[in-house]
Design a protein around this motif. Sequence first.
Motif: not given
Length: 794
Positions: A37-60
Amino acid sequence: MKSLSSILTVIFLLSALPTGSLALQIPTRGQISGLVVDAETKEPLPLVNVTIEGSSWGSTTDVGGKFFLGSIPNGEYVLLARLIGYQEVRETLSVQQGKEAYVSLAMEQTTIRLGEVRVTGDRARPQDDTRTSVLPLEPAQARTLAGVGEDVFRTLQAFPGVLAPNDFSSQLAIRGSGPDQNLIVMDDIEVFNPYRLYGTISMFNPETVTDIQLITGGFGAQYGDRLSAVLAVTNKEGRDGVGVHGSVNASITNANIVLDGSYPFGFRGSYVVAFRRTYYDLILGPIAKKAKLVSGDVAFPNFADFQSKFTFVLSEEHKIIVNGIASKDAVDVISSSERENPDSVNVRDNTRNDVVGVAWHFVPSPSTMSRFAASWYRNTGDTEFGGDFVDPSLNRDLYENRIDTLGIRFLNLEFDSKYIFEKLSFKEELSYHSGIHSFLSGAGLDLLNTTLRWTFRPDPALRAVLESRNIPFLSELDQTKRYYRIHLFVQDDIEMSSQFSLQTGIRYDFYDIIGRGYFQPRISASFALDPTTTLRTSLGMYRQSPGYEKLLDQNSFVDLTNSNVGLLGAEKATHYVLGLEQWLDNKWRFQVETYYKDFQDVIVQNIVPGSIFQSSPLPGGDIRKISGWSTPTSIPADSTTTNPVNGAKGSAYGIELLLEKKNLFADDRLSGWVSYSLALAERKRGTLVTPFRFDQRHTLNVVIDYAIADWLTMGIRWKYGSGLPYTEPVGIRPRIITTESNGQTVHEIQSDGNGNVVFDFDRGGESNRFQNTLPPYHRLDTRVTAAADYWGLD
């Protein structure tokens, strides 16, 4: 109703089977899910790249800000979230076998060396998104694009593959299909007739829309009962943690007020309320009265609507969303007796669109989500029309600015109409993530009640014109139809590898109006050739049922009385799509797609053997006089009726190119796109092949937006299109009318007051239909947008 209840019970149980069976599986590895979420508005954030650092695992993250990572080995990991315009977020967490770790991430907006981060275009689609033909429209573009009047539908007409019937219409003709073949969904609610001001603008308020997805081909199994495309619009939720926030948007044609915020007294949730009104009537009314064009108390076309969305967060697992829209279009015009032109018209019309929807979102676990929705939609129209019009066979220029009607031949038309399209819907969708699989299943029921009343009263001269042009019409219709639709679907998104993703699905629709059901398989895939290049393809089968609720978007009328629909089948289309997306750098995106649509069982008006009366010129005679023509005689000719049949098929195919420039940073002020479409569309009836009425071979769009300052933007839109097909007359022929003489029906040539023959254009038969092309067309629009902040209102 007992049998219907049993059917529904079976359907909903079947829709839950994929989730229920998979829930029994025990993961051999761990899983990670969460919310960003956005820290200020608390609105959900779409299409954020979420990965495990140093690996090939990831999602959006999805539209709701949620993400999921499956099949993660045991151990300690650092989760990394990235999004342009926000600070990176790192979170350390532990993954254990057979368990799921949940994490909530709050991202703060930031600046970088190049200046303030400004996202004005859409963010990049994840490469594992298998959907083809998704158009990249941001809601902000609907508010600022030149020449679209702050309208969502008109904005979409600037993209490849999307046409409008004319400059005054917001209807969408997509890839060789008609407007009636598009599914329009707002917050999971299907809507009919989504237009205001008689089709000039759409019902969607650009100030409240937060997500727009137009899929022009190859859409998934969750959508049905349409052959062409899907437009899914999501309205924003209110700002959480903010008391009251407001915005006002005013132009020369309308005003738009939006208020949103969160509830007081610690209640969790948010609200959005919006009011919109046009004032064409307030501007045009006094002008028309001063020009003596109208008289009395008149109202020019106007509309007003009220829209609301209330979100109630009951707990971390439960959320209730209530949507509501109430709108009204109206016109009441009476021609003045002091007007200068001879035509006169009296019209009264009132149209309403009302929507109420309730959705319950339940998240029993990070990998499972249930969405149940119930909605009621009602669209009504009540019209009275009467008018006298100068006969189209006359040279109208001779009668301009002439109120004296002596010697002018008129055609009189009167009609009354009333329609009620009402739909009560229930649907349930279940999603489940397990390893490399993301399952979505669902079922739904639509109860439809459509009433159509029509009284058409043309005078004998106008009736003769219609009959001479082989235009079928009904003098009177009063019909109410009650029927239901049931759907059931399941689809599976499979992450075959880090490069290859596959979606398989199947849908079943049962249409009570024709008493038939259909299975429709669909499949799509994406392949990441490299980190910036994605190949996508899809293949699917689609069905569309007949119904009066689709009538306002159709080009012709068909009578759906019980005797006529008994042998009808649903229309069918098969889509083949192949596309390539390439990011040239972090600002420029290129996309090319090719498609083919195969149409079968197309519903058309039935053609039956009949006869017409015809007269031939006599040798040496004066064709301007009745004496120069032979006595009208009957000859065999086909006659078009309003009875529907599955009597046609067709195809549409083409290639579309799109080059898009993003404006991501404060000192990068230029954005826009250039698109080109080469398209061909045709329909076939028996051995006769004719171009489709929206067969525009070449279409070029150029859209440029330039930020002159932080508060001032200038936009340019230029469109070029080759001519649409039309039917060119092959000559003229005398108008033959039917009269009564001594109790007998007589067919004779019509003449004017001076004894001259009245001629009509002869447009030939079906073989001449749409065989000519209008000249190429282009238009240029410009717009300047200024933003201001007064008293806390944007």
